[in-house]
Structures are given as structure tokens and as C-alpha cells.
Design a protein around this motif. Structure first.
Motif, mmCIF file in Angstrom:
data_model
loop_
_atom_site.group_PDB
_atom_site.id
_atom_site.type_symbol
_atom_site.label_atom_id
_atom_site.label_comp_id
_atom_site.label_asym_id
_atom_site.label_seq_id
_atom_site.Cartn_x
_atom_site.Cartn_y
_atom_site.Cartn_z
ATOM 1 N N UNK A 1 -9.602 0.490 -4.164
ATOM 2 C CA UNK A 1 -10.012 1.387 -4.917
ATOM 3 C C UNK A 1 -8.989 2.337 -5.531
ATOM 4 N N UNK A 2 -8.175 1.618 -6.237
ATOM 5 C CA UNK A 2 -6.923 2.102 -6.560
ATOM 6 C C UNK A 2 -7.388 3.426 -7.855
ATOM 7 N N UNK A 3 -8.264 3.045 -8.823
ATOM 8 C CA UNK A 3 -8.450 3.773 -9.854
ATOM 9 C C UNK A 3 -9.135 5.310 -9.424
ATOM 10 N N UNK A 4 -10.138 4.948 -8.210
ATOM 11 C CA UNK A 4 -10.720 6.188 -7.743
ATOM 12 C C UNK A 4 -9.735 7.257 -7.069
ATOM 13 N N UNK A 5 -8.823 6.555 -6.362
ATOM 14 C CA UNK A 5 -7.902 7.436 -5.746
ATOM 15 C C UNK A 5 -6.746 8.188 -6.698
ATOM 16 N N UNK A 6 -6.168 7.339 -7.523
ATOM 17 C CA UNK A 6 -5.291 7.802 -8.437
ATOM 18 C C UNK A 6 -5.971 8.916 -9.231
ATOM 19 N N UNK A 7 -6.969 8.607 -9.751
ATOM 20 C CA UNK A 7 -7.794 9.740 -10.574
ATOM 21 C C UNK A 7 -8.035 10.963 -9.727
ATOM 22 N N UNK A 8 -8.355 10.886 -8.442
ATOM 23 C CA UNK A 8 -8.464 11.922 -7.538
ATOM 24 C C UNK A 8 -7.318 12.860 -7.515
ATOM 25 N N UNK B 1 -6.447 0.195 0.569
ATOM 26 C CA UNK B 1 -7.551 0.594 -0.064
ATOM 27 C C UNK B 1 -6.933 1.562 -1.101
ATOM 28 N N UNK B 2 -6.168 2.307 -0.840
ATOM 29 C CA UNK B 2 -5.574 3.514 -1.399
ATOM 30 C C UNK B 2 -5.096 2.893 -3.041
ATOM 31 N N UNK B 3 -4.225 1.677 -2.546
ATOM 32 C CA UNK B 3 -3.371 1.248 -3.888
ATOM 33 C C UNK B 3 -3.806 -0.083 -4.102
ATOM 34 N N UNK C 1 -9.157 9.455 5.390
ATOM 35 C CA UNK C 1 -8.448 8.344 4.782
ATOM 36 C C UNK C 1 -7.175 8.670 4.093
ATOM 37 N N UNK C 2 -7.417 9.825 3.159
ATOM 38 C CA UNK C 2 -6.454 10.181 2.438
ATOM 39 C C UNK C 2 -4.843 10.611 3.290
ATOM 40 N N UNK C 3 -5.278 11.300 4.241
ATOM 41 C CA UNK C 3 -4.300 12.192 4.862
ATOM 42 C C UNK C 3 -3.214 11.287 5.480
ATOM 43 N N UNK D 1 2.581 10.696 -0.440
ATOM 44 C CA UNK D 1 2.016 9.629 -0.797
ATOM 45 C C UNK D 1 2.821 8.852 -1.866
ATOM 46 N N UNK D 2 3.887 9.417 -2.510
ATOM 47 C CA UNK D 2 4.628 8.546 -3.331
ATOM 48 C C UNK D 2 5.694 7.702 -2.269
ATOM 49 N N UNK D 3 6.177 8.319 -1.166
ATOM 50 C CA UNK D 3 6.847 7.705 -0.112
ATOM 51 C C UNK D 3 6.011 6.412 0.268
ATOM 52 N N UNK D 4 4.702 6.759 0.467
ATOM 53 C CA UNK D 4 3.967 5.455 0.951
ATOM 54 C C UNK D 4 3.687 4.404 -0.176
ATOM 55 N N UNK D 5 3.512 4.765 -1.411
ATOM 56 C CA UNK D 5 3.391 3.999 -2.339
ATOM 57 C C UNK D 5 4.918 3.091 -2.679
ATOM 58 N N UNK D 6 5.928 3.794 -2.488
ATOM 59 C CA UNK D 6 7.297 3.140 -2.433
ATOM 60 C C UNK D 6 7.243 2.004 -1.568
ATOM 61 N N UNK D 7 6.987 2.329 -0.047
ATOM 62 C CA UNK D 7 6.933 1.330 0.961
ATOM 63 C C UNK D 7 6.114 0.081 0.921
#
Length: 447
Positions: free
Chosen positions: A309-316, A304-306, A285-287, A333-339
Motif C-alpha cells: 500500500x505504498x501510494x496510500x501511506x506515502x500520500x498520508x 505493507x507500508x513500503x 500499523x504506522x507506529x 520512518x526514514x530509518x525504517x525505509x533505509x533498512x
């Protein structure tokens, strides 16, 4: 307990046929579909001393008359845990076929190895649709789960077919495979210990023809220990070459979902630091879904990532010492977050029966890298938009994207943000791949 099961009950034990009926009754309303024959048909392992039910191992007992039985409370416990599992049929994980994977023969007496079993059966039968027509009425279960009812087949350009299962079911089957492995290891250990202490002339008791004890261990599945930063600050390139690392990883629960057994050691590809042991589902899922080395498709799973389950993934992600010191994410991941987050309001929508839906497929690419932040530029586009095949939504410099992320992180996950920053370098190794300070900007940036 239903009346039809009652007659088979003796001292808490019920026959396999009665257990099948009970399993069907108890799991009738489960979100995960179950199959009949979980105890009495392949790939059940009654003669080996156990049967898999969901993520549990249920021990089988052979009575004096040669009849096999199972403890009724264990069946009920496995059914209760399966009924508690929620399943999103849109959250899918690809299970095959994969390029270059050899065709595996599925033997009914081998351990679960559920991916091999599904792939082998579908390849031999010529695909899900043909197999369904050929095998009407035949139960297709793995660990008591009817996987054919939830198998999804997808094709790209009408040529390559792929098979997918809901992520919750993948986690269940991974947990079942892990539980079976631990059960067999415990059984072999007991068998070797008994052989070492037993007199040679004394006949062995309590074992069936397969050589395994028929009574299960005190705990059918050894409890997984939670991950507690034992590997923080270590380099993956060093740790992955150490003997016994894979066995050590298998003893942890996934550091993200905390339910499935860990199978892989996730690490940051930018800094090389180990993050934590995770299960195969969370690792997939993270890839990032790379189209090219600097171009990724931003699929719905990023919700789900942002969001979910944001807290779990950001902490990970911030378990990487380098990412935590920079208070940012790896570039993909930063690029995906930006989009997905920063440019969400720019994405066009179109009318739908229930409001408006986003248009096209979201994609983000970049030039340069995080090592040259001044020249790194992120480009967010929408593919297949009616107003333009590849409509450009925004071009965001890397530093601006990083600043936006820091502000969002402070609002969304303040505990994660409070533990990040250039003054949080206590866990940074003295020699391993240090984070280099870039002082050419307006303020101190770490890259």
C-alpha cells in the motif's frame, strides 16, 4: 434461500432462528469465521431493536404475536459484505492485555465494546486454552464473528502472554462498534424528538421495554464522509484542545484504508502538523516499533507500508506540510525505509525448503536527529545472525538516506513526489511552526 428458512418468512421478515440458519449458510465460505447464535445469543440486542452482523446494524422487529424478526435482505447484505472481506492471518494486531488496564465486567446488555469483552472473558477464564476446554460448544461471537477461531496467543520469554487478532477482523469490529454507536445516537434522538412532540396523555407506541424504537432508522449506519484536506496545515497541539474535535473525527472515514471509521487524529511528531483522521488499526500499523527512543525494530509490517500500500501511506505521510516541503519522512520512518528498502540487498539469507529466507531480525538505530543532519548517522543491523549476534549491515548518513528516499519516491510514487518539494509551500501556515531553511549544504535543504 434454503428450504429450512422459507417457512419463517413473512413479508420479507424471518424469525431470529431462521436468520441464524441463513447467516450460517451464507457465510460458510467466508475468510472470516462466523458463529451460530448471532441473533439469538449474547451479545445480540434483539430487544433493544438491533443486532450487529459484521460491520452492519440489522434492525429487529417485534410482530403482533411477540415474536422477534429481522429483514431477510439485511441479513443477505451483511453476509455478502462479510464474504468480500479478505483476511491475512499473518497480519496481526495486539488487542491485549495492556499494562495497567482495569478488568472490565462484560454485561450482555451493554454495547459491543469488543476489546473489553474479549479481555474480560479471557482474564476471567484464565487464558484462551483453558477457556476453550471449559466452554466446548459454547458460541463466542462478536457481531456474528467467531473470534476464538482466529485469536492468536503469543508469549515473550515464557512469561507475558498477549492476544492478537487479524487486522481485517479488528477493522470489522471497530466498524461494528462505530455503527452501533451511531445507531444508538439516532435512536435516542428520535426518542427525545417523539417525547417532545407527543401529547402527555397519549401512550407511547412502537417502543419495547428498553425504550428504543424497534424499527431501525432509514440507514442503519450513517455513511462516513471521505477526508478532503479539511485539517491540512493545522497544528495538532491546537486542534486537539478544541471542543468537539473527537466528534468531528468520528464522522470521517479513515484517510488511509477509507473503509473503517476514523477514531484518532494522526499527526507528525517532528513538525506537529495534523496529517488526517485514521482508524485505530491504521494508526497502530504506522507506529514505529521502538526498542529505545532512537532504535526501532523493522518488522514484516513494513512490507505493507513500503510495498503493498505504498501510494496510500506515502500520500498520508506527506499530508504533513513540513514533510512534504522537505520531500522526506519523519526520522523513524526514514530509518525504517533505509533498512527495509535501501539496505535490503545487504541482508544475509539462509537456506529454506522453498528457496532462501532473510536471516535474523532487522533493526536500525541512529545518533543525533533530523535537526542536526550533518551529524545524524543511521546504523542498520541484523540481530541474532549466525555470523554475528548484532551484525552491522551499513552506516548511512542522514543526508544520504534522504537523497536515496527522494530518488525512490520519484520512481515509486511520482504523483506524491510531484506534489512535494520546497516550492510546494502554499498550504504552510504563516506563523505555525515554520520549516526552517538550512542553507549550509550543497543545495537548499529544509529542516
Amino acid at each position: 434461500m434454503s428450504e429450512r428458512v422459507m417457512p419463517g418468512r413473512t413479508d420479507g421478515l424471518i424469525t431470529l432462528d431462521a436468520a441464524d440458519a441463513l447467516w450460517g449458510d451464507l457465510t460458510a465460505g467466508s475468510a472470516v469465521p462466523t458463529a451460530s447464535g448471532a441473533f439469538t445469543r449474547s451479545p445480540a440486542h434483539a430487544r433493544a431493536g438491533y443486532v450487529l452482523l459484521g460491520s452492519h446494524v440489522v434492525a429487529t422487529v417485534r410482530a403482533s404475536g411477540g415474536q422477534w424478526s429481522v429483514p431477510e435482505p439485511e441479513v443477505r447484505r451483511a453476509a455478502a459484505e462479510l464474504n468480500a472481506v479478505g483476511m491475512d492471518r499473518q497480519d496481526l494486531v495486539r488487542i491485549g492485555p495492556f499494562r495497567g488496564a482495569p478488568r472490565q465486567k462484560c454485561d450482555a446488555e451493554t454495547p459491543l465494546r469488543w476489546r473489553r469483552r474479549i479481555t474480560g472473558e479471557l482474564q476471567e477464564s484464565g487464558g484462551p486454552e483453558r477457556a476453550a476446554r471449559r466452554d466446548v460448544g459454547r458460541p463466542h461471537h462478536l457481531a456474528g464473528i467467531d473470534w476464538r477461531q482466529i485469536l492468536v496467543e503469543q508469549s515473550r520469554d515464557g512469561t507475558q502472554r498477549t492476544w492478537w487478532l487479524p487486522r481485517a477482523v479488528v477493522r470489522l469490529l471497530d466498524a461494528a462498534e462505530h455503527a452501533e454507536t451511531r445507531w444508538l445516537q439516532a435512536a435516542r434522538t428520535r426518542q427525545a424528538s417523539a417525547a417532545a412532540t407527543e401529547p402527555p396523555s397519549h401512550p407511547r407506541r412502537g417502543r419495547d421495554a428498553g425504550g428504543l424504537q424497534t424499527k431501525g432508522p432509514e440507514g442503519p449506519t450513517a455513511s462516513l464522509r471521505p477526508y478532503d484536506k479539511e485539517l491540512e496545515g493545522q497544528l495538532y497541539s491546537v486542534l486537539s484542545r478544541k471542543p468537539g474535535t473527537s466528534r468531528r473525527v468520528a464522522g470521517w472515514a479513515c484517510a488511509v484504508c477509507r473503509t473503517a471509521p476514523a477514531t484518532v487524529l494522526d499527526h507528525c511528531h517532528e513538525h506537529g502538523y495534523v496529517r488526517a483522521p485514521v482508524c485505530q488499526s491504521c494508526n497502530t500499523q504506522e507506529r514505529p516499533d521502538h526498542l529505545y527512543s532512537n532504535d526501532i525494530r523493522v518488522a514484516n509490517r513494513y512490507t505493507r507500508l513500503f510495498h503493498t500500500d505504498t501510494d496510500d501511506w506515502l500520500r498520508h505521510w506527506h499530508r504533513c506540510t513540513g514533510c512534504r516541503a522537505r520531500t522526506t519522512l519523519p526520522l523513524p520512518h526514514l530509518a525504517a525505509w533505509t533498512a527495509h528498502i535501501a539496505c535490503r540487498s545487504l541482508r544475509p539469507t539462509h537456506r529454506a525448503p522453498r528457496g532462501r529466507t532473510p536471516c535474523g531480525a532487522l533493526r536500525v538505530s541512529w545518533t543525533g536527529s533530523q535537526n542536526t543532519p550533518r551529524s545524524c548517522l543511521l546504523t542498520v543491523t541484523v540481530d541474532f545472525c549466525p555470523s554475528g549476534e548484532h551484525r552491522v549491515l551499513a552506516r548511512v548518513p542522514y543526508r544520504e538516506a534522504a537523497e536515496r528516499f527522494r530518488a525512490w519516491l520519484a520512481e515509486t510514487a511520482p504523483a506524491v513526489a510531484a506534489a512535494a518539494g520546497p516550492d510546494r509551500l502554499d498550504g504552510l501556515p504563516a506563523q505555525f511552526r515554520p520549516v526552517i531553511a538550512d542553507t549550509s549544504g550543497e543545495d537548499l535543504e529544509l529542516f
